[in-house]
Design a protein around this motif. Structure first.
Motif, PDB file in Angstrom:
ATOM      1  N   MET A  97      -8.371  -4.675  33.094  1.00  0.00           N
ATOM      2  CA  MET A  97      -8.329  -3.616  34.101  1.00  0.00           C
ATOM      3  C   MET A  97      -9.653  -3.481  34.837  1.00  0.00           C
ATOM      4  SD  MET A  97      -5.290  -2.430  33.968  1.00  0.00           S
ATOM      5  CE  MET A  97      -5.379  -0.878  34.816  1.00  0.00           C
ATOM      6  N   VAL A  98     -10.719  -3.998  34.245  1.00  0.00           N
ATOM      7  CA  VAL A  98     -12.038  -3.959  34.868  1.00  0.00           C
ATOM      8  C   VAL A  98     -12.686  -5.331  34.706  1.00  0.00           C
ATOM      9  CG1 VAL A  98     -12.439  -1.491  34.565  1.00  0.00           C
ATOM     10  CG2 VAL A  98     -13.078  -3.054  32.736  1.00  0.00           C
ATOM     11  N   ALA A  99     -13.607  -5.618  35.575  1.00  0.00           N
ATOM     12  CA  ALA A  99     -14.330  -6.891  35.492  1.00  0.00           C
ATOM     13  C   ALA A  99     -15.441  -6.789  34.456  1.00  0.00           C
ATOM     14  CB  ALA A  99     -14.929  -7.233  36.848  1.00  0.00           C
ATOM     15  N   LEU A 100     -15.742  -7.907  33.850  1.00  0.00           N
ATOM     16  CA  LEU A 100     -16.876  -7.944  32.938  1.00  0.00           C
ATOM     17  C   LEU A 100     -18.144  -7.715  33.739  1.00  0.00           C
ATOM     18  CD1 LEU A 100     -16.066 -10.982  30.644  1.00  0.00           C
ATOM     19  CD2 LEU A 100     -16.092  -8.577  30.005  1.00  0.00           C
ATOM     20  N   GLY A 101     -19.083  -7.058  33.147  1.00  0.00           N
ATOM     21  CA  GLY A 101     -20.339  -6.821  33.849  1.00  0.00           C
ATOM     22  C   GLY A 101     -20.925  -5.492  33.469  1.00  0.00           C
ATOM     23  N   ARG A 102     -21.700  -4.954  34.353  1.00  0.00           N
ATOM     24  CA  ARG A 102     -22.389  -3.698  34.104  1.00  0.00           C
ATOM     25  C   ARG A 102     -21.410  -2.519  34.141  1.00  0.00           C
ATOM     26  NH1 ARG A 102     -28.161  -2.053  36.468  1.00  0.00           N
ATOM     27  NH2 ARG A 102     -28.247  -0.073  35.417  1.00  0.00           N
ATOM     28  N   ILE A 103     -21.495  -1.664  33.137  1.00  0.00           N
ATOM     29  CA  ILE A 103     -20.615  -0.499  33.046  1.00  0.00           C
ATOM     30  C   ILE A 103     -21.259   0.649  33.821  1.00  0.00           C
ATOM     31  CG2 ILE A 103     -19.554   1.176  31.476  1.00  0.00           C
ATOM     32  CD1 ILE A 103     -19.698  -1.035  29.327  1.00  0.00           C
ATOM     33  N   PRO A 104     -20.497   1.298  34.715  1.00  0.00           N
ATOM     34  CA  PRO A 104     -21.081   2.419  35.462  1.00  0.00           C
ATOM     35  C   PRO A 104     -21.363   3.607  34.538  1.00  0.00           C
ATOM     36  CG  PRO A 104     -18.755   2.184  35.963  1.00  0.00           C
ATOM     37  CD  PRO A 104     -19.135   1.018  35.100  1.00  0.00           C
ATOM     38  N   ALA A 105     -22.319   4.455  34.939  1.00  0.00           N
ATOM     39  CA  ALA A 105     -22.680   5.619  34.131  1.00  0.00           C
ATOM     40  C   ALA A 105     -21.493   6.560  33.951  1.00  0.00           C
ATOM     41  CB  ALA A 105     -23.844   6.362  34.783  1.00  0.00           C
ATOM     42  N   LYS A 106     -20.723   6.747  35.006  1.00  0.00           N
ATOM     43  CA  LYS A 106     -19.542   7.612  34.914  1.00  0.00           C
ATOM     44  C   LYS A 106     -18.322   6.774  35.256  1.00  0.00           C
ATOM     45  CE  LYS A 106     -17.408  11.829  36.430  1.00  0.00           C
ATOM     46  NZ  LYS A 106     -17.445  13.014  37.254  1.00  0.00           N
ATOM     47  N   VAL A 107     -17.432   6.625  34.285  1.00  0.00           N
ATOM     48  CA  VAL A 107     -16.210   5.846  34.483  1.00  0.00           C
ATOM     49  C   VAL A 107     -15.152   6.752  35.091  1.00  0.00           C
ATOM     50  CG1 VAL A 107     -14.375   4.568  33.320  1.00  0.00           C
ATOM     51  CG2 VAL A 107     -16.741   4.313  32.559  1.00  0.00           C
ATOM     52  N   THR A 108     -14.559   6.317  36.187  1.00  0.00           N
ATOM     53  CA  THR A 108     -13.456   7.062  36.792  1.00  0.00           C
ATOM     54  C   THR A 108     -12.191   6.228  36.692  1.00  0.00           C
ATOM     55  OG1 THR A 108     -13.961   6.180  38.974  1.00  0.00           O
ATOM     56  CG2 THR A 108     -14.951   8.291  38.403  1.00  0.00           C
ATOM     57  N   VAL A 109     -11.108   6.882  36.340  1.00  0.00           N
ATOM     58  CA  VAL A 109      -9.811   6.208  36.225  1.00  0.00           C
ATOM     59  C   VAL A 109      -8.755   7.073  36.909  1.00  0.00           C
ATOM     60  CG1 VAL A 109     -10.156   4.727  34.215  1.00  0.00           C
ATOM     61  CG2 VAL A 109      -9.736   7.117  33.865  1.00  0.00           C
ATOM     62  N   PRO A 110      -8.581   6.875  38.216  1.00  0.00           N
ATOM     63  CA  PRO A 110      -7.647   7.712  38.965  1.00  0.00           C
ATOM     64  C   PRO A 110      -6.188   7.512  38.575  1.00  0.00           C
ATOM     65  CG  PRO A 110      -8.458   5.921  40.325  1.00  0.00           C
ATOM     66  CD  PRO A 110      -9.232   5.880  39.049  1.00  0.00           C
ATOM     67  N   PHE A 111      -5.878   6.451  37.844  1.00  0.00           N
ATOM     68  CA  PHE A 111      -4.502   6.175  37.469  1.00  0.00           C
ATOM     69  C   PHE A 111      -4.094   6.834  36.151  1.00  0.00           C
ATOM     70  CE2 PHE A 111      -7.316   2.660  36.475  1.00  0.00           C
ATOM     71  CZ  PHE A 111      -7.162   2.522  35.103  1.00  0.00           C
ATOM     72  N   VAL A 112      -4.989   7.603  35.524  1.00  0.00           N
ATOM     73  CA  VAL A 112      -4.668   8.310  34.282  1.00  0.00           C
ATOM     74  C   VAL A 112      -4.764   9.811  34.534  1.00  0.00           C
ATOM     75  CG1 VAL A 112      -5.367   8.765  31.894  1.00  0.00           C
ATOM     76  CG2 VAL A 112      -5.481   6.446  32.795  1.00  0.00           C
ATOM     77  N   LYS A 113      -3.726  10.526  34.170  1.00  0.00           N
ATOM     78  CA  LYS A 113      -3.700  11.983  34.297  1.00  0.00           C
ATOM     79  C   LYS A 113      -3.449  12.587  32.921  1.00  0.00           C
ATOM     80  CE  LYS A 113      -3.745  11.788  38.811  1.00  0.00           C
ATOM     81  NZ  LYS A 113      -4.995  11.355  39.300  1.00  0.00           N
ATOM     82  N   ILE A 114      -4.259  13.561  32.524  1.00  0.00           N
ATOM     83  CA  ILE A 114      -4.076  14.264  31.262  1.00  0.00           C
ATOM     84  C   ILE A 114      -3.709  15.692  31.600  1.00  0.00           C
ATOM     85  CG2 ILE A 114      -5.162  15.029  29.125  1.00  0.00           C
ATOM     86  CD1 ILE A 114      -6.994  12.596  29.301  1.00  0.00           C
ATOM     87  N   ALA A 115      -2.572  16.141  31.091  1.00  0.00           N
ATOM     88  CA  ALA A 115      -2.109  17.500  31.372  1.00  0.00           C
ATOM     89  C   ALA A 115      -1.677  18.159  30.075  1.00  0.00           C
ATOM     90  CB  ALA A 115      -0.953  17.462  32.355  1.00  0.00           C
ATOM     91  N   PRO A 116      -2.118  19.356  29.776  1.00  0.00           N
ATOM     92  CA  PRO A 116      -3.044  20.134  30.584  1.00  0.00           C
ATOM     93  C   PRO A 116      -4.422  19.494  30.589  1.00  0.00           C
ATOM     94  CG  PRO A 116      -2.639  21.239  28.497  1.00  0.00           C
ATOM     95  CD  PRO A 116      -1.729  20.055  28.551  1.00  0.00           C
ATOM     96  N   SER A 117      -5.195  19.848  31.608  1.00  0.00           N
ATOM     97  CA  SER A 117      -6.508  19.247  31.812  1.00  0.00           C
ATOM     98  C   SER A 117      -7.419  19.477  30.607  1.00  0.00           C
ATOM     99  CB  SER A 117      -7.146  19.852  33.055  1.00  0.00           C
ATOM    100  OG  SER A 117      -8.394  19.268  33.284  1.00  0.00           O
ATOM    101  N   VAL A 118      -8.158  18.431  30.229  1.00  0.00           N
ATOM    102  CA  VAL A 118      -9.090  18.490  29.098  1.00  0.00           C
ATOM    103  C   VAL A 118     -10.424  17.937  29.581  1.00  0.00           C
ATOM    104  CG1 VAL A 118      -9.584  17.632  26.775  1.00  0.00           C
ATOM    105  CG2 VAL A 118      -7.236  18.155  27.414  1.00  0.00           C
TER     106      VAL A 118
END
Length: 97
Positions: free
Chosen positions: A54-75
């Protein structure tokens, strides 16, 4: 924590995998935990394993965002990648579930 944590993390994965042709397998979720209720905060970590990277190998960003995952109720919490196919969500230990 004896209290029953009804962590209803309804993970609505809005994954839209566009198939290039009929022979290309669709992106799937191989495994996801937790399933059902959990008894402790440590069991509330969400782990999703995808069938393909789902992601390329390499440097990991400080804040990972995944717009395709929703958690409800919000946590409140943070996402991280373990390799290219495993996504982990760890709830903020300072916030209530």
């Amino acid at each position: 924590m004896k209290r029953r944590l009804a962590v209803c993390l309804s993970i609505f994965l809005c994954l839209s995998a566009v198939r290039a042709d009929a022979q290309t397998p669709a992106l799937t979720i191989v495994n996801a935990v937790p399933k059902g209720e959990v008894a402790t905060r440590a069991e509330a970590n969400v782990v999703i394993v995808f069938s393909e990277p789902m992601v390329a190998l390499g440097r990991i960003p400080a804040k990972v965002t995944v717009p395709f995952v929703k958690i409800a109720p919000s946590v409140q919490g943070a996402f991280s990648w373990s390799g290219t196919t495993t996504l982990i969500f760890i709830p903020d230990s300072k916030k209530p579930l």
